[in-house]
Design a protein around this motif. Structure first.
Motif, mmCIF file in Angstrom:
data_model
loop_
_atom_site.group_PDB
_atom_site.id
_atom_site.type_symbol
_atom_site.label_atom_id
_atom_site.label_comp_id
_atom_site.label_asym_id
_atom_site.label_seq_id
_atom_site.Cartn_x
_atom_site.Cartn_y
_atom_site.Cartn_z
ATOM 1 N N VAL A 1 111.384 -52.621 44.841
ATOM 2 C CA VAL A 1 110.696 -53.287 43.732
ATOM 3 C C VAL A 1 111.461 -53.015 42.441
ATOM 4 O O VAL A 1 111.770 -51.860 42.125
ATOM 5 C CB VAL A 1 109.247 -52.765 43.592
ATOM 6 N N VAL B 1 107.084 -56.712 37.157
ATOM 7 C CA VAL B 1 108.189 -56.655 38.104
ATOM 8 C C VAL B 1 109.042 -57.908 37.969
ATOM 9 O O VAL B 1 108.626 -58.907 37.383
ATOM 10 C CB VAL B 1 107.688 -56.477 39.555
ATOM 11 N N ALA B 2 110.245 -57.835 38.521
ATOM 12 C CA ALA B 2 111.226 -58.901 38.342
ATOM 13 C C ALA B 2 110.851 -60.201 39.042
ATOM 14 O O ALA B 2 111.259 -61.278 38.607
ATOM 15 C CB ALA B 2 112.599 -58.428 38.816
ATOM 16 N N ASP B 3 110.068 -60.131 40.124
ATOM 17 C CA ASP B 3 109.783 -61.327 40.906
ATOM 18 C C ASP B 3 108.390 -61.226 41.518
ATOM 19 O O ASP B 3 107.977 -60.141 41.949
ATOM 20 C CB ASP B 3 110.838 -61.481 42.009
ATOM 21 N N ALA B 4 107.691 -62.337 41.600
ATOM 22 C CA ALA B 4 106.329 -62.374 42.154
ATOM 23 C C ALA B 4 106.281 -61.861 43.593
ATOM 24 O O ALA B 4 105.257 -61.315 44.022
ATOM 25 C CB ALA B 4 105.764 -63.785 42.072
ATOM 26 N N SER B 5 107.367 -62.001 44.335
ATOM 27 C CA SER B 5 107.390 -61.532 45.723
ATOM 28 C C SER B 5 107.298 -60.005 45.822
ATOM 29 O O SER B 5 107.045 -59.476 46.907
ATOM 30 C CB SER B 5 108.662 -62.016 46.419
ATOM 31 N N MET B 6 107.455 -59.312 44.705
ATOM 32 C CA MET B 6 107.420 -57.843 44.690
ATOM 33 C C MET B 6 106.047 -57.281 44.339
ATOM 34 O O MET B 6 105.832 -56.065 44.405
ATOM 35 C CB MET B 6 108.435 -57.318 43.665
ATOM 36 N N THR C 1 102.132 -57.654 37.327
ATOM 37 C CA THR C 1 102.469 -59.064 37.171
ATOM 38 C C THR C 1 103.986 -59.208 37.287
ATOM 39 O O THR C 1 104.709 -58.216 37.302
ATOM 40 C CB THR C 1 101.997 -59.610 35.811
ATOM 41 N N SER C 2 104.420 -60.450 37.363
ATOM 42 C CA SER C 2 105.866 -60.685 37.384
ATOM 43 C C SER C 2 106.252 -61.455 36.123
ATOM 44 O O SER C 2 105.413 -62.084 35.484
ATOM 45 C CB SER C 2 106.269 -61.455 38.642
ATOM 46 N N ARG C 3 107.512 -61.394 35.813
ATOM 47 C CA ARG C 3 107.968 -62.120 34.606
ATOM 48 C C ARG C 3 108.246 -63.560 34.899
ATOM 49 O O ARG C 3 108.236 -64.050 35.960
ATOM 50 C CB ARG C 3 109.180 -61.459 33.978
#
Length: 157
Positions: free
Chosen positions: A84, A118-123, A155-157
């Motif tokens: 992550v 986090v950098a990506d929603a998948s994380m 959340t993701s960015r």
């Protein structure tokens, strides 16, 4: 020192003698300096209700800060292991201390409210799960006798 054992040292110096020492409860200040070699001096005191200087760190502030930072650092480590990528983390921590009516008291709980990006929603799912690992790894949380709860958001960015 044995393997896995770490020692910490500091010097706490009371600076509150107003000329008569502790001749009475109102006759001295609660000002303290806390020094750790190679680090900036921390100005400390009692909490304001206990006749302390509200502009200085008090033991209760430092306990909550220790729990918050320990969780943060443990969490970042857990996230690396889980793949992550954390890009932002802020915690609005709080705690409850109850006086016992006999001159003492104890914390009844601390609540950590980390807001993680986090950098990506998948994380997100792995990032949420990493809080459990962080709590298990946190040396400070494992050293206290009251609950340290978490209300995290990811959340993701």
């Amino acid at each position: 020192m044995t393997l896995g054992e770490h020692r910490y040292a500091l010097t706490a110096t009371w600076q509150g003698n107003r000329g008569t020492g502790t001749s009475g409860y109102r006759d001295y200040s609660r000002d303290v300096t806390i020094e750790v070699e190679g680090k900036p001096v921390m100005l400390a005191s009692a909490d304001k209700p206990f006749r302390g200087d509200p502009e200085r760190w008090n033991p209760e502030d430092m306990l909550i800060a220790s729990l918050s930072e320990c969780h943060l650092l443990s969490y970042l480590h857990a996230c690396v292991g889980a793949g992550v990528v954390v890009v932002s983390y802020i915690d609005r921590a709080s705690g409850v201390m109850r006086e016992d009516g006999r001159g003492g008291g104890a914390f009844t709980e601390v609540l950590l409210r980390p807001e993680v990006v986090v950098a990506d929603a998948s994380m997100i799912e792995a990032a949420e799960s990493a809080h459990k690992d962080a709590h298990r790894m946190c040396f400070i949380a494992n050293s206290v006798n009251f609950p340290v709860r978490h209300e995290a958001s990811v959340t993701s960015r």
